[in-house]
Design a protein around this motif. Structure first.
Motif, mmCIF file in Angstrom:
data_model
loop_
_atom_site.group_PDB
_atom_site.id
_atom_site.type_symbol
_atom_site.label_atom_id
_atom_site.label_comp_id
_atom_site.label_asym_id
_atom_site.label_seq_id
_atom_site.Cartn_x
_atom_site.Cartn_y
_atom_site.Cartn_z
ATOM 1 N N ASN A 117 -38.918 58.682 16.536
ATOM 2 C CA ASN A 117 -38.044 58.322 17.489
ATOM 3 C C ASN A 117 -36.488 58.609 16.662
ATOM 4 O O ASN A 117 -35.692 58.801 17.416
ATOM 5 C CB ASN A 117 -38.121 56.996 18.032
ATOM 6 C CG ASN A 117 -39.108 57.096 19.174
ATOM 7 O OD1 ASN A 117 -39.236 58.192 19.775
ATOM 8 N ND2 ASN A 117 -39.814 56.201 19.439
ATOM 9 N N LYS A 118 -36.493 58.194 15.376
ATOM 10 C CA LYS A 118 -35.142 58.099 14.725
ATOM 11 C C LYS A 118 -34.761 59.634 14.627
ATOM 12 O O LYS A 118 -33.662 59.861 14.872
ATOM 13 C CB LYS A 118 -35.390 57.476 13.204
ATOM 14 C CG LYS A 118 -35.602 56.057 13.575
ATOM 15 C CD LYS A 118 -35.467 55.378 11.765
ATOM 16 C CE LYS A 118 -35.380 54.173 11.799
ATOM 17 N NZ LYS A 118 -35.558 53.588 10.145
ATOM 18 N N SER A 132 -33.744 60.960 18.131
ATOM 19 C CA SER A 132 -32.371 60.611 18.720
ATOM 20 C C SER A 132 -31.123 61.080 17.898
ATOM 21 O O SER A 132 -30.376 61.514 18.298
ATOM 22 C CB SER A 132 -32.446 59.214 19.065
ATOM 23 O OG SER A 132 -32.209 58.422 17.684
ATOM 24 N N VAL A 169 -30.721 64.760 18.755
ATOM 25 C CA VAL A 169 -30.101 65.118 20.234
ATOM 26 C C VAL A 169 -28.527 64.520 20.206
ATOM 27 O O VAL A 169 -27.598 65.065 20.674
ATOM 28 C CB VAL A 169 -30.758 64.263 21.062
ATOM 29 C CG1 VAL A 169 -30.282 64.250 22.705
ATOM 30 C CG2 VAL A 169 -32.240 64.852 21.393
ATOM 31 N N ILE A 170 -28.500 63.303 19.633
ATOM 32 C CA ILE A 170 -26.957 62.791 19.655
ATOM 33 C C ILE A 170 -26.039 63.637 18.593
ATOM 34 O O ILE A 170 -25.043 64.042 19.156
ATOM 35 C CB ILE A 170 -27.002 61.258 19.249
ATOM 36 C CG1 ILE A 170 -27.843 60.527 20.143
ATOM 37 C CG2 ILE A 170 -25.671 60.733 18.884
ATOM 38 C CD1 ILE A 170 -28.141 59.058 19.903
ATOM 39 N N GLU A 204 -24.960 66.764 20.601
ATOM 40 C CA GLU A 204 -24.469 66.642 21.854
ATOM 41 C C GLU A 204 -22.889 67.048 21.736
ATOM 42 O O GLU A 204 -22.515 67.323 22.787
ATOM 43 C CB GLU A 204 -24.659 65.133 22.216
ATOM 44 C CG GLU A 204 -24.436 64.970 23.844
ATOM 45 C CD GLU A 204 -24.791 63.840 24.109
ATOM 46 O OE1 GLU A 204 -24.944 63.278 25.232
ATOM 47 O OE2 GLU A 204 -25.102 62.796 23.324
ATOM 48 N N SER A 210 -27.361 61.599 26.200
ATOM 49 C CA SER A 210 -27.594 60.165 25.626
ATOM 50 C C SER A 210 -26.830 59.182 26.470
ATOM 51 O O SER A 210 -26.106 59.531 26.964
ATOM 52 C CB SER A 210 -27.257 60.164 23.996
ATOM 53 O OG SER A 210 -25.663 60.302 23.941
ATOM 54 N N ALA A 262 -33.197 53.876 18.310
ATOM 55 C CA ALA A 262 -31.795 53.740 18.307
ATOM 56 C C ALA A 262 -30.934 53.876 17.318
ATOM 57 O O ALA A 262 -31.475 53.605 16.191
ATOM 58 C CB ALA A 262 -31.760 52.188 18.910
ATOM 59 N N ALA A 314 -26.666 53.864 20.381
ATOM 60 C CA ALA A 314 -26.792 55.065 21.126
ATOM 61 C C ALA A 314 -28.304 55.396 21.067
ATOM 62 O O ALA A 314 -28.941 55.222 20.136
ATOM 63 C CB ALA A 314 -26.104 56.014 20.374
ATOM 64 N N VAL A 315 -28.806 55.865 22.409
ATOM 65 C CA VAL A 315 -30.207 56.078 22.439
ATOM 66 C C VAL A 315 -30.363 57.173 23.455
ATOM 67 O O VAL A 315 -29.450 57.832 24.119
ATOM 68 C CB VAL A 315 -31.012 55.028 23.025
ATOM 69 C CG1 VAL A 315 -31.197 53.856 21.842
ATOM 70 C CG2 VAL A 315 -30.205 54.590 24.205
ATOM 71 N N LEU A 316 -31.565 57.877 23.576
ATOM 72 C CA LEU A 316 -31.842 58.866 24.465
ATOM 73 C C LEU A 316 -31.653 58.018 25.813
ATOM 74 O O LEU A 316 -32.157 56.877 25.981
ATOM 75 C CB LEU A 316 -33.144 59.563 24.340
ATOM 76 C CG LEU A 316 -33.274 60.405 22.954
ATOM 77 C CD1 LEU A 316 -34.720 60.845 22.708
ATOM 78 C CD2 LEU A 316 -32.230 61.355 22.793
#
Lengths: 408, 408
Positions: free
Chosen positions: A337-338, A341, A344-345, A348, B24, B74, B90-92
């Motif tokens: 998950n780390k 995210s 993706v972030i 962006e 996000s 997160a 900040a998260v998905l």
């Protein structure tokens, strides 16, 4: 997102990922020229040359270069690593073509003797400044120790001696060899016009002659030596450990990135809970450093001399436990998950996307969409990380310690 | 982009800027509690309290808090300034509601004695670490000198003495006074469901009781005093100058931001061309620090003792020239483009947007779209900057110098 690619006749690769929704665009010139491409005698030339590009061309002086960026409100900079020199800018879409043209122009710098001589002092100041930072210094020394005679051990900044010994002529020669169009990638991300981009690069750079240029690639297991030095003015022990890693091309790189987060992420990692949270160290981290054909993991700790023995005991305990028992399923889920995210972030915004786009082409010679990387991350299983732990041998590493002077 | 706002019965404000295109989402709890809201006796309590929120609630311990963030991948953190404590993530998009709920829960921390006592050492280590950084130390000292008895001069970290003297009971009292729902804003930016966000905050925080809480606001011209201190182990002069600025509410804040770029931006500014480019300093910068009802400009220089006199001569020359002749049209255009592109690029990603969104509400009690800020920047004229230069009196400032020990 749409990917486009074109290779000019002289070997210059232009790639672009178009996102018409973006509010900005970013462009980068990625040059395959870093500390590992230098001989020891001219160590530091890549970084010094990066500085020199901002001094201008036959047409533009340093002031005019800066004005040209500033008048477009460009957020621009450059960095040099062991493997690349990267020049980049993020701008509002209407300035992308101007700024691309400007960078292309700067890729053929004047390299004036006068500028070279003035900049030499700036470079030496930068070396002094970084050597004043024990966290930087210990990692630099440890990487040198780890790689021994392998060129990946070269310091990016070079030394005062190599910089003193460098001549403008020698730099021009290095420039001609390494800033060849076939040794560069122009990447662009965000909101821009692909055809105009290609036409701009073609006009500005299409006539640069290709050059024979090659990087010697070889994997290197690391010396696994141990060294220690005292340094005046230190109040803390600064410890760097380097493990053998995997390369930027290696399919295990996703597992490697997760392993480093599980062991040494800033929060929630094994180092965090056993060292930082217990206030035994001010800092404890592990990072994965994938490189061209090779790779390392580097660990850094900062703690009091009093705690150093205990800290190293705990660190070795963590390594032993992972070698014996592997990572847990919970750790895998968290790390996944780390990574996801962060991926993706970061991607962006065009400036964040640019770096991955360029590096993928530099290392893999291919485009990878964010979705492809997301899938690759999702597919990693605990068993793969545990196999990697055995393959790299977590209990074995190169070690460098910088200590306060012994008072006796 | 769509803006939504709702104030709960207990005064808690929820605001959101929705961008369905974003990949996000980011959420932040903005608490109007910083160093200026402390008495000198408990100086540092806001920052210490920020740390304590991560230690958990009656239901969750520190480990579980971390796990709860990590399992959602997160990117979370918090910071404390002179005026705010801000907690953000900040998260998905799929994790936004979970993470908002988690932050809301953490806003009612257990503040256990045991955690308080352990964390005290972490805080003191952080104070020691920052004091080891001369660039940080000199600005902190200069701000204290500039503001004299005005609470904006309080150090965010506090001192070893105030932290040693602080009790958990005193912190709990500060918490009750300042973490009242009517003293907080929950802001959210990016891709999320507004109704679900409001429902989540309402359920989690709707029953927190409102409290009478007020911040004494007063403008302060600054003491304009001069001080100097030697510090062991320094090799360079570290110089901080502080000018009177304008507040975060002042319409002149856009002109003030441009003035600081013209004088002291990292690249292309007057400091850059006259000091950095000439290799007279390692660093020279000017930043605008708008605050609640007041504001400052802070300038920082790092140079050799040998060069210090010459550097200060050049700096004063720059100030004099601007006071006499004002900024040029070219400088205005460049500064405008820099501010505009920084504004657009920062706000392109939800995490960047969140900070402006929250701060606008905290300082102005209003929503400002990116377009409104873009227009305000575009409207600034050179004459307005020149008027500001006269109003703040550029030739007059507070000064603090940290020097290497005199060898004699």
């Amino acid at each position: 997102m749409q990917f486009r690619q074109k290779t000019l006749a002289n070997g210059l690769v232009v790639i672009g990922e178009l996102n018409p929704e973006a509010k900005s665009a970013a462009v980068g010139f990625f040059v395959r020229a870093g500390a590992r491409d230098e001989t020891l005698q001219i160590n530091g030339v890549s970084h010094y040359l990066e500085h020199m590009l901002f001094k201008g061309t036959e047409r533009l002086n340093a002031f005019e270069v800066n004005e040209a960026f500033d008048s477009r409100g460009a957020q621009f900079n450059a960095f040099t690593s062991e493997e690349q020199t990267v020049f980049y800018a993020a701008v509002l879409p209407e300035y992308l073509i101007d700024v691309t043209q400007l960078w292309a122009e700067l890729m053929r710098p004047a390299l004036r003797d006068e500028d070279f001589n003035i900049e030499k002092n700036v470079i030496k100041e930068e070396i002094a400044m970084y050597q004043d930072s024990p966290a930087f210094d210990v990692v630099d020394r440890c990487r040198g120790l780890h790689f021994g005679t392998h060129p990946c051990g070269h310091s990016v900044l070079g030394t005062v001696e190599t910089i003193d010994g460098l001549t403008a002529g020698r730099m021009r020669q290095y420039f001609s060899n390494h800033y060849a169009p076939n040794n560069m990638v122009v990447a662009c991300a965000g909101n821009f016009d692909w055809d105009r981009l290609v036409a701009t690069v073609e006009t500005a750079s299409g006539r640069w002659p290709a050059q024979p240029v090659e990087r010697a690639l070889s994997d290197f297991p690391g010396t696994k030596q141990k060294a220690q030095a005292d340094k005046p003015n230190l109040k803390r022990e600064h410890i760097c450990l380097i493990h053998t890693g995997v390369s930027a091309q290696d399919p295990r790189r996703f597992a490697a990135a997760m392993l480093s987060l599980i062991i040494g992420d800033d929060y929630g990692s094994r180092f965090f809970w056993e060292l930082v949270d217990k206030a035994l160290v001010e800092e404890a981290s592990m990072h994965f450093g994938p490189m061209d054909g090779t790779g390392i993991f580097y660990n850094y700790f900062c703690c009091s001399t009093e705690n150093a023995g205990r800290v190293m005991g705990i660190v070795n305990g963590i390594f032993h436990d992972l070698a014996d028992n592997g990572v847990t399923e919970e750790e895998l889920v968290k790390a996944k998950n780390k990574v996801l995210s962060a991926l993706v972030i970061k991607n962006e915004v065009p400036m964040g996307r640019l770096v991955d786009l360029g590096f993928h082409w530099m290392y893999l010679g291919e485009y990878r969409s964010i979705e492809q990387d997301v899938e690759a991350v999702k597919a990693v299983e605990a068993g793969q990380i545990n196999t990697l732990i055995r393959q790299i041998d977590l209990n074995s590493y190169t070690q460098y310690v910088l200590s306060p002077p012994t008072t006796s």
